[in-house]
Design an enzyme around this catalytic site. Structure first.
Site, PDB file in Angstrom:
ATOM      1  N   GLU A 128      16.176  35.299 -35.889  1.00  0.00           N
ATOM      2  CA  GLU A 128      16.453  34.453 -34.722  1.00  0.00           C
ATOM      3  C   GLU A 128      17.643  33.564 -35.079  1.00  0.00           C
ATOM      4  O   GLU A 128      17.499  32.470 -35.602  1.00  0.00           O
ATOM      5  CB  GLU A 128      15.241  33.612 -34.326  1.00  0.00           C
ATOM      6  CG  GLU A 128      15.458  32.955 -32.970  1.00  0.00           C
ATOM      7  CD  GLU A 128      14.316  32.047 -32.533  1.00  0.00           C
ATOM      8  OE1 GLU A 128      14.388  31.567 -31.387  1.00  0.00           O
ATOM      9  OE2 GLU A 128      13.391  31.813 -33.325  1.00  0.00           O
ATOM     10  N   HIS A 249       2.606  24.765 -22.009  1.00  0.00           N
ATOM     11  CA  HIS A 249       3.565  23.695 -22.289  1.00  0.00           C
ATOM     12  C   HIS A 249       4.996  24.200 -22.152  1.00  0.00           C
ATOM     13  O   HIS A 249       5.841  23.519 -21.551  1.00  0.00           O
ATOM     14  CB  HIS A 249       3.361  23.133 -23.694  1.00  0.00           C
ATOM     15  CG  HIS A 249       1.955  22.715 -23.981  1.00  0.00           C
ATOM     16  ND1 HIS A 249       1.294  21.750 -23.256  1.00  0.00           N
ATOM     17  CD2 HIS A 249       1.068  23.155 -24.915  1.00  0.00           C
ATOM     18  CE1 HIS A 249       0.076  21.607 -23.722  1.00  0.00           C
ATOM     19  NE2 HIS A 249      -0.090  22.441 -24.729  1.00  0.00           N
ATOM     20  N   ASP A 272       5.773  32.316 -30.933  1.00  0.00           N
ATOM     21  CA  ASP A 272       6.807  31.437 -31.489  1.00  0.00           C
ATOM     22  C   ASP A 272       6.139  30.370 -32.360  1.00  0.00           C
ATOM     23  O   ASP A 272       6.609  29.231 -32.461  1.00  0.00           O
ATOM     24  CB  ASP A 272       7.631  30.801 -30.371  1.00  0.00           C
ATOM     25  CG  ASP A 272       8.955  30.197 -30.855  1.00  0.00           C
ATOM     26  OD1 ASP A 272       9.348  30.471 -32.012  1.00  0.00           O
ATOM     27  OD2 ASP A 272       9.581  29.437 -30.094  1.00  0.00           O
ATOM     28  N   GLY A 307       8.987  25.265 -31.446  1.00  0.00           N
ATOM     29  CA  GLY A 307       8.067  26.379 -31.560  1.00  0.00           C
ATOM     30  C   GLY A 307       6.749  26.013 -30.906  1.00  0.00           C
ATOM     31  O   GLY A 307       6.672  25.129 -30.043  1.00  0.00           O
TER      32      GLY A 307
END
Length: 382
Positions: A128, A249, A272, A307
Site C-alpha cells: 500500500e 465508522h 484495513d 486503519g
C-alpha cells in the site's frame, strides 16, 4: 482421504443448502450430496453452518503485531490471531515508509511464509504505497511519497521472490499509467488509493489495468454529481473491484448498503486492521505515526482514521444487517470477491468442487466454532 461433512446449512457458491453432506477429498472440496454410503467417514457438525474461509486482502496487523514491524514473529502473530476469526487467507499489507523499512517488512513476510505459517495462509504481499498524493494521505507518511518507479518495484519483487500480488498508487502521479501497465503485465493487481484524481484519470487507469479501488470512500476524492471523482469511478466502472470497510465508522451503513447493491460481486470486504485490533483502548503506533484507540476506533493525533480494529466476520455481520441480502451472498463478499480480485476464484473463496477446502463452522449467531485450512481443522472453539 475422502470424508463427508454433515451440517444443518451450507453456504455454497451460488446458493444455501440445508442438511446434506459435503465431500472433502484430502485438501479440496468435492460434491454436495443428499446421502452418503454406509461405510463413509462423516464429520458431524449438526446444528451448525459451514461457510468458506474468509480472505482479508488488506490487513496491516492485529493483536499488537504489524507487518511493518519487519519481523517473522509479527507475521506469525497476525496469521495465528486471525484464524479463530474465520480468516483462512490474507495479504500481509505494508504502509508507506522508508525503503529500508519496506525491505525489512517484505523480507519478514517472505521468511515467515518459507518457514510455514501456523494459522491463516498468506496469498502474497500487498504494497500500500508509496506512490500516493498528499491531499488524501490518511495515515500514510507523505514524506516518502513519490512518483511510481518500475525499477524500484522490480527490486522489491525480487526481494519478495515474486510474492507481491497487489500494489496501490495514485493514478495522477507522473508515470502512473505506464507503471500500471507494467506491473499488470507482471500479474500484479494495480489498485487506486490515497488519490485526488478526477473521474477521467481514474477511467484511464482502469483502462490501463487498475482493476481495484482501495477502501472505498476513504483516502479518495468523493462522489459529486458534476465530478464523480474517484469514489464515483469505483462505483460506476463495472470492470473494477472496490474494497469496503464495514465497521460503521469508515462508511455510513446506508452508503455501505448502496455500495453493495451497486458493485454486487465486485465488492470486496476488508478490515484495513492495524495492531490495535483485539487490543484494549490506548496508545499505539501505525507505521511512524502515534495512534490513539478510543472505543475501538483508532485515530492519528490530527483526528484522521488510522486503519481499523475490525474483525472481518463482523464486517460480514454488519453488511448482512445493513443490506438485507442473503447471508451466502454477503459472506462471499469477504471470501469469493477478494479471491476473484486477484484472479484466484478458481481455487479459493467458495465451497465448490475442486477448490481448496478452506471452511469455517459457525452457529446461528455467526460465531466461529471451528476453522479448517485446506481440509485440516486448525482451530476449534473448546
Amino acid at each position: 482421504m475422502t470424508h463427508f461433512i454433515k451440517a444443518d446449512r451450507f453456504l455454497l457458491e451460488n446458493e444455501e443448502k440445508t442438511n446434506g453432506y459435503l465431500q472433502v477429498n484430502d485438501n479440496r472440496f468435492g460434491v454436495f450430496v443428499d446421502a452418503v454410503p454406509e461405510d463413509a467417514t462423516v464429520v458431524d457438525w449438526s446444528g451448525y453452518t459451514i461457510a468458506p474461509g474468509l480472505f482479508d486482502t488488506h490487513i496491516h496487523g492485529i493483536n499488537g503485531h504489524d507487518i511493518m514491524d519487519g519481523t517473522v514473529d509479527a507475521v506469525q502473530g497476525i496469521s495465528k490471531a486471525i484464524l479463530p476469526l474465520g480468516v483462512t487467507r490474507f495479504l500481509p499489507t505494508t504502509l508507506t515508509s522508508s525503503k529500508e523499512d519496506l525491505n525489512a517488512a517484505i523480507s519478514a513476510v517472505r521468511n515467515a511464509v518459507q518457514r510455514g505459517l501456523a494459522g491463516a495462509q498468506s496469498e502474497g504481499i500487498f504494497l500500500e504505497g508509496p506512490y500516493f498524493t498528499e491531499k488524501h494521505k490518511g495515515a500514510q507518511n507523505p514524506g516518502y511519497f513519490r512518483d511510481p518507479n518500475y525499477e524500484e518495484f522490480r527490486e522489491w519483487q525480487q526481494l519478495a521472490e515474486g510474492s507481491i500480488v497487489k500494489i496501490a498508487l495514485a493514478p495522477e502521479r507522473d508515470g502512473a499509467l505506464e507503471f500500471i501497465c507494467a506491473v499488470g503485465d507482471d500479474g500484479v493487481l494495480p489498485s487506486l488509493a490515497h488519490t485526488d484524481a478526477d473521474f477521467d484519470t481514474c477511467r484511464r487507469a482502469v483502462d490501463a489495468g487498475a482493476r481495484n479501488f482501495v477502501h472505498l470512500f476513504n483516502g479518495m476524492s468523493g462522489l459529486h454529481h458534476r465530478e464523480p471523482g474517484v469514489a464515483g469511478a469505483a462505483l460506476i466502472d463495472g470492470r473494477a473491484f472496490a474494497e469496503l470497510i464495514c465497521d460503521g465508522h469508515h462508511v455510513h451503513p446506508e452508503v455501505a448498503a448502496l455500495a453493495a447493491r451497486t458493485k454486487e460481486d465486485k465488492l470486496s470486504l476488508i478490515t484495513d486492521c492495524m495492531r490495535a485490533g483485539l487490543m484494549p483502548d490506548g496508545d499505539y503506533q501505525l507505521g511512524e505515526f502515534p495512534v490513539v484507540m478510543k472505543d475501538g476506533i483508532a485515530r492519528t493525533e490530527t483526528g484522521s482514521l488510522a486503519g481499523s480494529t475490525l474483525k472481518l466476520v463482523d464486517g460480514v455481520k454488519n453488511l448482512y444487517v445493513w443490506s438485507g441480502k442473503p447471508l451466502y451472498e454477503v459472506w462471499h463478499r469477504a471470501s469469493l470477491s477478494p479471491a476473484a480480485s486477484l484472479g484466484r476464484e478458481d481455487v479459493l473463496g467458495s465451497i465448490a468442487d475442486g477448490k481448496l477446502a478452506d471452511y469455517v463452522v459457525m452457529d446461528e449467531d455467526i460465531s466461529i466454532q471451528a476453522v479448517a485450512v485446506a481440509g485440516e481443522i486448525k482451530y476449534r472453539n473448546n
